[in-house]
Motif scaffolding. Structure first.
Motif, PDB file in Angstrom:
ATOM      1  N   SER A  36       0.812  -1.222   0.000  1.00 29.38           N
ATOM      2  CA  SER A  36       0.000   0.000   0.000  1.00 29.38           C
ATOM      3  C   SER A  36       0.842   1.268   0.000  1.00 29.38           C
ATOM      4  N   GLU A  37       1.987   1.252   0.681  1.00 27.74           N
ATOM      5  CA  GLU A  37       2.804   2.469   0.744  1.00 27.74           C
ATOM      6  C   GLU A  37       3.358   2.826  -0.630  1.00 27.74           C
ATOM      7  N   LEU A  42       2.935   5.806  -5.943  1.00 29.06           N
ATOM      8  CA  LEU A  42       2.716   5.759  -7.380  1.00 29.06           C
ATOM      9  C   LEU A  42       1.505   6.594  -7.767  1.00 29.06           C
ATOM     10  N   ASP A  43       0.428   6.482  -6.994  1.00 29.38           N
ATOM     11  CA  ASP A  43      -0.778   7.255  -7.279  1.00 29.38           C
ATOM     12  C   ASP A  43      -0.495   8.753  -7.201  1.00 29.38           C
ATOM     13  N   SER A  47      -0.780  11.287 -10.369  1.00 30.36           N
ATOM     14  CA  SER A  47      -1.739  12.385 -10.207  1.00 30.36           C
ATOM     15  C   SER A  47      -1.055  13.724 -10.462  1.00 30.36           C
ATOM     16  N   GLY A  48       0.183  13.862  -9.951  1.00 29.16           N
ATOM     17  CA  GLY A  48       0.938  15.078 -10.212  1.00 29.16           C
ATOM     18  C   GLY A  48       1.233  15.262 -11.685  1.00 29.16           C
ATOM     19  N   LEU A  49       1.538  14.160 -12.374  1.00 34.72           N
ATOM     20  CA  LEU A  49       1.791  14.245 -13.805  1.00 34.72           C
ATOM     21  C   LEU A  49       0.540  14.671 -14.557  1.00 34.72           C
ATOM     22  N   ARG A  50      -0.600  14.094 -14.209  1.00 27.69           N
ATOM     23  CA  ARG A  50      -1.860  14.465 -14.871  1.00 27.69           C
ATOM     24  C   ARG A  50      -2.120  15.964 -14.738  1.00 27.69           C
ATOM     25  N   LEU A 476       7.731   4.190 -13.241  1.00 24.61           N
ATOM     26  CA  LEU A 476       6.621   5.117 -13.455  1.00 24.61           C
ATOM     27  C   LEU A 476       6.764   6.368 -12.598  1.00 24.61           C
ATOM     28  N   CYS A 477       7.207   6.204 -11.357  1.00 24.07           N
ATOM     29  CA  CYS A 477       7.400   7.363 -10.482  1.00 24.07           C
ATOM     30  C   CYS A 477       8.521   8.260 -11.001  1.00 24.07           C
ATOM     31  N   GLN A 478       9.642   7.662 -11.383  1.00 21.53           N
ATOM     32  CA  GLN A 478      10.758   8.450 -11.892  1.00 21.53           C
ATOM     33  C   GLN A 478      10.396   9.175 -13.187  1.00 21.53           C
TER      34      GLN A 478
END
Length: 489
Positions: A36-37, A42-43, A47-50, A476-478
């Motif tokens: 979950s962490e 990742l979420d 979300s920041g990218l969107r 994906l995060c990077q």
């Protein structure tokens, strides 16, 4: 679709680049694997990218939709990106054989290896530029100013100038390189640099791959990753894997009317119908025989012939074991003109071996008509292997190593390129400091065959390492962080 012509006179109205179909996948599906962490992180990243993108698109461009680690990675990463609500698209360039012969030579040079191929002269550069311009004009029918376009590897660098002029934000990502820059890498960079001067950001798999002329530029280091939920990496039980490998003719004991079943991504039951498009084997390996496996493209830098010679000349360490060298159908990888030649060379070498050695070595080309079936065939082989080898002479990163680690397999691999970042010797696998040392390869692989405890320990360490460092949520995060910076610039 109109045919793409490789001429500076081609008009944008005449062509569109082929677009790869992408079925969105919710990145939250990774939650059960990553916890979950990490899922929350990742979420937040996506979300920041969107928010940063607004109506702008994320577009990736490479040279082929199938047949290599880059294509597999793009399919997964873009499915998750699109599933998170980002308008993500994927296009492939079109080019002639002369162009791909050139880019294959650049591929070798960037690995620090010389190779036969077109000379890097003004005429060749002009053709390369013309192909890039034609592909860029075709792409500009599908992208808009402000969109973020990532170009992958030497095949796509020629698109950058035209995209920049059109107001597109351009990233160039190199999946290849070498730690030791030399006259060969210098030659490749001298050719590519004029096409890359206007790029907004660069991505490499290792810091060591970054050339010195990029010291003052925006450079990110993002290692490749694997998707634990893909057909190649999701769970496959031992009985199903064994049946699939028997279907392929790489294990004995095939039963009458036996069906090689697996679970498809949509939840339906799939059946492996296809067999290798080419199989050189006197008889399938016995079910009880240890199996050493190397799965790679038929590329000289993967050293399939060297693995075969190492195995064939060993008289003690590997006695009783079998070796399978497996790669894609050489007609199915459009951007690699060397594949057919390398595979043919391996077949010729196999035919020259003494009968006893030939009986224990098996060469196979896997069909690529159904990408999911191909992936399951690879997965089954990896899960049924006793030891997985990756004796590359040079390696950008080596996702076949990552895949084996995820499946808890003991790995013997060359200490080159990104393989060094994945494996700590004796903890996550065994490393060969000299990839040309065939006796050392045989000794390390043979040691794993004799020591079940060591093999199990390395497999467990490999699985833990892959989970911690090399799954798609990290990439994906990077990537989201890089794109947010570019979108705000």
């Amino acid at each position: 679709m109109a045919q793409l012509l490789y001429s500076p006179h081609t008009t944008a109205e005449e062509a569109l680049l082929p677009e790869v179909d992408l079925t969105p996948a919710d990145p939250w599906l990774l939650g059960d694997t990553i916890g979950s962490e990490r899922a929350a992180g990742l979420d937040a990243a996506i979300s920041g990218l969107r928010a940063a993108l607004g109506a702008r698109r994320v577009v990736d461009v490479n040279s082929t939709p199938a047949g290599g680690g880059v294509a597999e990675m793009l399919y997964r990463i873009l499915r998750y990106t699109r599933g998170a609500g980002v308008d993500a698209r994927w296009f492939t360039i079109e080019a002639d054989p002369a162009f791909f012969a050139l880019t294959k030579r650049l591929h070798h040079l960037l690995h620090g290896q010389d190779a036969a191929g077109p000379s890097l002269d003004a005429h060749t550069a002009a053709h390369y530029a013309a192909v890039g311009e034609a592909n860029a004009r075709a792409l500009l029918r599908s992208v808009r100013p402000g969109d973020l376009v990532t170009l992958h590897d030497p095949q796509t660098a020629g698109l950058a100038p035209a995209l920049h002029r059109a107001g597109v934000r351009v990233v160039w990502r190199s999946h290849i390189g070498t730690d030791a820059h030399d006259e060969f890498t210098d030659r490749a960079w001298a050719f590519l640099r004029p096409f890359l001067e206007t790029v907004d950001a660069f991505v490499f798999s290792r810091t060591q791959y970054v050339p010195t002329w990029l010291t003052e530029r925006h450079v990110a280091v993002i290692q490749p990753s694997i998707d634990p939920l893909s057909a190649k990496n999701r769970p496959l039980d031992d009985d199903a894997a064994a049946a699939i490998v028997r279907r392929m003719g790489l294990r004995a004991g095939r039963r009458p009317r036996e069906r090689a079943l697996y679970r498809r991504g949509d939840g339906s039951v799939g059946v492996v119908h296809r067999e290798p498009v080419s199989l050189h084997s006197l008889a399938p390996p016995p079910a009880e025989a240890p199996l050493i496996l190397q799965i790679s493209r038929w590329d000289p830098l993967k050293d399939m012939a060297g693995v075969m010679s190492s195995f064939a000349t060993d008289t003690t360490s590997l006695d009783g074991a079998h070796l399978a060298l497996v790669g894609p159908d050489v007609t199915g990888v459009t951007d690699d003109p060397e594949g057919s030649r390398v595979f043919a060379g391996c077949v010729e070498l196999w035919h020259r071996l003494p009968p006893r050695s030939r009986a224990r070595i098996h060469l196979a080309c896997l069909p690529m008509a159904d990408a999911e079936e191909n992936a399951v065939m690879v997965s089954a082989l990896q899960r049924q292997a006793t030891v997985i080898a990756q004796k590359s002479l040079a390696e950008g990163f080596g996702l076949t190593v990552t895949e084996a680690m995820w499946k808890s397999r003991p790995v013997v691999a060359s200490a080159v390129g990104g393989i060094r970042d994945q494996i700590q010797h004796g903890v996550h696998g065994l490393l060969l400091e000299d990839p040309h040392d065939r006796a050392a390869f045989a000794a390390e692989a043979g040691g794993l065959l004799r020591d079940d405890g060591l093999a199990a320990s390395l497999g467990a360490g490999a699985r833990s390492r892959a989970l911690e460092q090399f799954l798609d949520d990290r990439q994906l995060c990077q990537q989201s962080a890089l794109y947010q910076v570019l979108a705000a610039a």
